[in-house]
Scaffold this motif. Sequence first.
Motif, PDB file in Angstrom:
ATOM      1  N   ALA A  53       0.839  -1.204   0.000  1.00 42.63           N
ATOM      2  CA  ALA A  53       0.000   0.000   0.000  1.00 42.63           C
ATOM      3  C   ALA A  53       0.871   1.250   0.000  1.00 42.63           C
ATOM      4  CB  ALA A  53      -0.921   0.003   1.216  1.00 42.63           C
ATOM      5  N   ALA A  54       1.990   1.206   0.711  1.00 40.46           N
ATOM      6  CA  ALA A  54       2.892   2.357   0.751  1.00 40.46           C
ATOM      7  C   ALA A  54       3.544   2.603  -0.604  1.00 40.46           C
ATOM      8  CB  ALA A  54       3.958   2.141   1.819  1.00 40.46           C
ATOM      9  N   ARG A  55       3.818   1.525  -1.333  1.00 46.74           N
ATOM     10  CA  ARG A  55       4.431   1.685  -2.658  1.00 46.74           C
ATOM     11  C   ARG A  55       3.509   2.444  -3.612  1.00 46.74           C
ATOM     12  NH1 ARG A  55       6.186  -4.082  -2.346  1.00 46.74           N
ATOM     13  NH2 ARG A  55       8.352  -4.081  -1.634  1.00 46.74           N
ATOM     14  N   ASP A  56       2.206   2.354  -3.367  1.00 47.95           N
ATOM     15  CA  ASP A  56       1.246   3.065  -4.215  1.00 47.95           C
ATOM     16  C   ASP A  56       1.122   4.530  -3.832  1.00 47.95           C
ATOM     17  OD1 ASP A  56       0.714   0.752  -5.625  1.00 47.95           O
ATOM     18  OD2 ASP A  56      -0.958   0.172  -4.340  1.00 47.95           O
ATOM     19  N   GLY A  57       1.848   4.949  -2.802  1.00 49.89           N
ATOM     20  CA  GLY A  57       1.850   6.350  -2.402  1.00 49.89           C
ATOM     21  C   GLY A  57       0.930   6.626  -1.230  1.00 49.89           C
ATOM     22  N   PRO A  58       0.971   7.857  -0.703  1.00 51.07           N
ATOM     23  CA  PRO A  58       0.128   8.225   0.438  1.00 51.07           C
ATOM     24  C   PRO A  58      -1.338   8.345   0.031  1.00 51.07           C
ATOM     25  CG  PRO A  58       1.269  10.140  -0.420  1.00 51.07           C
ATOM     26  CD  PRO A  58       1.803   8.966  -1.181  1.00 51.07           C
ATOM     27  N   GLY A  59      -2.199   8.535   1.034  1.00 59.09           N
ATOM     28  CA  GLY A  59      -3.614   8.759   0.765  1.00 59.09           C
ATOM     29  C   GLY A  59      -4.483   7.537   0.880  1.00 59.09           C
ATOM     30  N   ALA A  60      -3.936   6.416   1.354  1.00 59.07           N
ATOM     31  CA  ALA A  60      -4.724   5.187   1.453  1.00 59.07           C
ATOM     32  C   ALA A  60      -5.413   5.075   2.805  1.00 59.07           C
ATOM     33  CB  ALA A  60      -3.841   3.969   1.236  1.00 59.07           C
ATOM     34  N   VAL A  61      -6.662   4.597   2.778  1.00 56.32           N
ATOM     35  CA  VAL A  61      -7.391   4.186   3.968  1.00 56.32           C
ATOM     36  C   VAL A  61      -7.486   2.672   3.923  1.00 56.32           C
ATOM     37  CG1 VAL A  61      -9.597   4.248   5.192  1.00 56.32           C
ATOM     38  CG2 VAL A  61      -8.715   6.318   4.112  1.00 56.32           C
ATOM     39  N   LEU A  62      -6.955   1.990   4.933  1.00 60.63           N
ATOM     40  CA  LEU A  62      -6.962   0.529   4.994  1.00 60.63           C
ATOM     41  C   LEU A  62      -7.885   0.096   6.120  1.00 60.63           C
ATOM     42  CD1 LEU A  62      -4.343   1.237   3.408  1.00 60.63           C
ATOM     43  CD2 LEU A  62      -3.275  -0.755   4.465  1.00 60.63           C
ATOM     44  N   VAL A  63      -8.923  -0.661   5.789  1.00 57.43           N
ATOM     45  CA  VAL A  63      -9.898  -1.125   6.777  1.00 57.43           C
ATOM     46  C   VAL A  63      -9.560  -2.560   7.147  1.00 57.43           C
ATOM     47  CG1 VAL A  63     -12.323  -1.481   7.314  1.00 57.43           C
ATOM     48  CG2 VAL A  63     -11.640   0.397   5.803  1.00 57.43           C
ATOM     49  N   THR A  64      -9.283  -2.786   8.425  1.00 57.00           N
ATOM     50  CA  THR A  64      -8.778  -4.072   8.852  1.00 57.00           C
ATOM     51  C   THR A  64      -9.310  -4.415  10.242  1.00 57.00           C
ATOM     52  OG1 THR A  64      -6.745  -5.371   9.130  1.00 57.00           O
ATOM     53  CG2 THR A  64      -6.599  -3.006   9.637  1.00 57.00           C
ATOM     54  N   SER A  65      -8.511  -5.112  11.062  1.00 60.55           N
ATOM     55  CA  SER A  65      -8.978  -5.609  12.353  1.00 60.55           C
ATOM     56  C   SER A  65      -7.914  -5.449  13.434  1.00 60.55           C
ATOM     57  CB  SER A  65      -9.374  -7.088  12.233  1.00 60.55           C
ATOM     58  OG  SER A  65     -10.476  -7.252  11.360  1.00 60.55           O
ATOM     59  N   THR A  66      -8.319  -5.771  14.663  1.00 66.09           N
ATOM     60  CA  THR A  66      -7.477  -5.537  15.831  1.00 66.09           C
ATOM     61  C   THR A  66      -6.120  -6.229  15.745  1.00 66.09           C
ATOM     62  OG1 THR A  66      -9.472  -5.413  17.169  1.00 66.09           O
ATOM     63  CG2 THR A  66      -7.404  -5.719  18.342  1.00 66.09           C
ATOM     64  N   GLY A  67      -6.126  -7.518  15.409  1.00 66.38           N
ATOM     65  CA  GLY A  67      -4.876  -8.264  15.397  1.00 66.38           C
ATOM     66  C   GLY A  67      -3.885  -7.717  14.407  1.00 66.38           C
ATOM     67  N   VAL A  68      -4.364  -7.249  13.263  1.00 70.00           N
ATOM     68  CA  VAL A  68      -3.491  -6.666  12.248  1.00 70.00           C
ATOM     69  C   VAL A  68      -2.872  -5.379  12.770  1.00 70.00           C
ATOM     70  CG1 VAL A  68      -3.416  -5.623   9.945  1.00 70.00           C
ATOM     71  CG2 VAL A  68      -4.759  -7.705  10.338  1.00 70.00           C
ATOM     72  N   ILE A  69      -3.707  -4.507  13.348  1.00 68.28           N
ATOM     73  CA  ILE A  69      -3.212  -3.223  13.856  1.00 68.28           C
ATOM     74  C   ILE A  69      -2.236  -3.434  15.003  1.00 68.28           C
ATOM     75  CG2 ILE A  69      -3.898  -1.070  14.983  1.00 68.28           C
ATOM     76  CD1 ILE A  69      -6.566  -1.327  13.394  1.00 68.28           C
ATOM     77  N   ALA A  70      -2.569  -4.316  15.943  1.00 64.24           N
ATOM     78  CA  ALA A  70      -1.682  -4.569  17.080  1.00 64.24           C
ATOM     79  C   ALA A  70      -0.348  -5.144  16.627  1.00 64.24           C
ATOM     80  CB  ALA A  70      -2.360  -5.514  18.074  1.00 64.24           C
ATOM     81  N   MET A  85       3.058  -6.681  25.785  1.00 64.21           N
ATOM     82  CA  MET A  85       2.612  -5.338  25.434  1.00 64.21           C
ATOM     83  C   MET A  85       1.733  -5.361  24.185  1.00 64.21           C
ATOM     84  SD  MET A  85       3.520  -3.396  27.775  1.00 64.21           S
ATOM     85  CE  MET A  85       2.935  -1.912  26.956  1.00 64.21           C
ATOM     86  N   LYS A  86       2.027  -6.266  23.264  1.00 65.72           N
ATOM     87  CA  LYS A  86       1.168  -6.388  22.086  1.00 65.72           C
ATOM     88  C   LYS A  86      -0.237  -6.812  22.496  1.00 65.72           C
ATOM     89  CE  LYS A  86       0.347  -9.073  17.935  1.00 65.72           C
ATOM     90  NZ  LYS A  86       0.807 -10.115  17.014  1.00 65.72           N
ATOM     91  N   ALA A  87      -0.342  -7.722  23.447  1.00 67.57           N
ATOM     92  CA  ALA A  87      -1.653  -8.163  23.918  1.00 67.57           C
ATOM     93  C   ALA A  87      -2.407  -7.007  24.561  1.00 67.57           C
ATOM     94  CB  ALA A  87      -1.491  -9.304  24.917  1.00 67.57           C
ATOM     95  N   ARG A  88      -1.697  -6.142  25.278  1.00 66.41           N
ATOM     96  CA  ARG A  88      -2.358  -4.977  25.881  1.00 66.41           C
ATOM     97  C   ARG A  88      -2.897  -4.038  24.807  1.00 66.41           C
ATOM     98  NH1 ARG A  88       1.673  -3.160  30.854  1.00 66.41           N
ATOM     99  NH2 ARG A  88       1.779  -5.190  31.910  1.00 66.41           N
ATOM    100  N   MET A  89      -2.129  -3.837  23.755  1.00 67.34           N
ATOM    101  CA  MET A  89      -2.597  -2.978  22.660  1.00 67.34           C
ATOM    102  C   MET A  89      -3.801  -3.601  21.974  1.00 67.34           C
ATOM    103  SD  MET A  89       0.838  -1.366  20.956  1.00 67.34           S
ATOM    104  CE  MET A  89       0.039   0.189  20.504  1.00 67.34           C
ATOM    105  N   PHE A  90      -3.771  -4.911  21.808  1.00 61.17           N
ATOM    106  CA  PHE A  90      -4.879  -5.664  21.197  1.00 61.17           C
ATOM    107  C   PHE A  90      -6.191  -5.311  21.897  1.00 61.17           C
ATOM    108  CE2 PHE A  90      -7.624  -9.252  20.445  1.00 61.17           C
ATOM    109  CZ  PHE A  90      -7.228  -9.825  19.246  1.00 61.17           C
ATOM    110  N   LEU A  91      -6.131  -5.191  23.222  1.00 61.08           N
ATOM    111  CA  LEU A  91      -7.334  -4.965  24.013  1.00 61.08           C
ATOM    112  C   LEU A  91      -7.786  -3.513  24.043  1.00 61.08           C
ATOM    113  CD1 LEU A  91      -6.305  -7.269  26.967  1.00 61.08           C
ATOM    114  CD2 LEU A  91      -8.307  -7.637  25.501  1.00 61.08           C
ATOM    115  N   ARG A  92      -6.942  -2.587  23.559  1.00 59.31           N
ATOM    116  CA  ARG A  92      -7.257  -1.157  23.653  1.00 59.31           C
ATOM    117  C   ARG A  92      -7.579  -0.533  22.298  1.00 59.31           C
ATOM    118  NH1 ARG A  92      -9.332  -0.948  27.938  1.00 59.31           N
ATOM    119  NH2 ARG A  92      -9.436   1.307  27.627  1.00 59.31           N
ATOM    120  N   ILE A  93      -7.868  -1.333  21.308  1.00 56.51           N
ATOM    121  CA  ILE A  93      -8.189  -0.823  19.976  1.00 56.51           C
ATOM    122  C   ILE A  93      -9.700  -0.790  19.802  1.00 56.51           C
ATOM    123  CG2 ILE A  93      -7.948  -1.246  17.493  1.00 56.51           C
ATOM    124  CD1 ILE A  93      -5.240  -2.551  18.103  1.00 56.51           C
ATOM    125  N   MET A  94     -10.258   0.401  19.799  1.00 54.17           N
ATOM    126  CA  MET A  94     -11.708   0.555  19.723  1.00 54.17           C
ATOM    127  C   MET A  94     -12.221   0.341  18.295  1.00 54.17           C
ATOM    128  SD  MET A  94     -12.934   3.573  22.322  1.00 54.17           S
ATOM    129  CE  MET A  94     -11.668   4.785  21.990  1.00 54.17           C
TER     130      MET A  94
END
Length: 217
Positions: free
Chosen positions: A141-158, A171-180
């Motif tokens: 996605a970065a190779r295609d340049g800025p301006g992208a919105v990526l819709v995904t899930s908690t595990g991916v973001i954490a 600490m990754k598990a803590r972040m997993f639990l704090r992603i609204m």
Amino acid sequence: MTALTLIRHGQANSHARNEAEYDRLSSLGHQQARWLGEHLRSIGGFDRVVSGSMRRQRETAAGLNLDARPQREDPRLNELDYFALSKALEARDGIPFPDGPMAFAAHVPQVLQMWREGHAAPDHETYDHFRARVFGALTDAARDGPGAVLVTSTGVIATLCALALGLEAEMKARMFLRIMNTSVHRFVFDGDTLHLAQFGATPHLDLPDRHAARTYY
């Protein structure tokens, strides 16, 4: 530098006990996506939307209503199979699926640790493969340049946060639990180096009459 915006899907069926039941937005989840779309349209700067291929991710991407932008799916943004991992943990250690938020908070680190140690079922995606595919999706996605919105899930973001910050499993598990639900996260590539620029923003839910719409499950 290339900045990318990642969004967690809206609230799904939080009472589910398997992936098929979970994989759809609740009424509130649809509303969260609409509100976030209003915010994104007001600030502008987005030229494309990429979502995982899971129903809750696709429904969230559609709810943003950024139809003027190219929209496509990338299965590498799909979530880890938490329900299958939970079954593996129960089979190995007799730990049942959690029955509430407090139990879930204790359950997540156990599931992730088992997975990292390679004790999931033989046919389950390995932790290393999951980490490689989500990083690959972000890199492309970065190779295609800025301006992208990526819709995904908690595990991916954490996982991406852990990679950017060099976090250990706890600490990754803590972040997993704090992603609204429908929270906004921004990552920046500086050359080949990944940085976390924003974590867990919910500008569309910060109005006083929307505080009750802030959800984790």
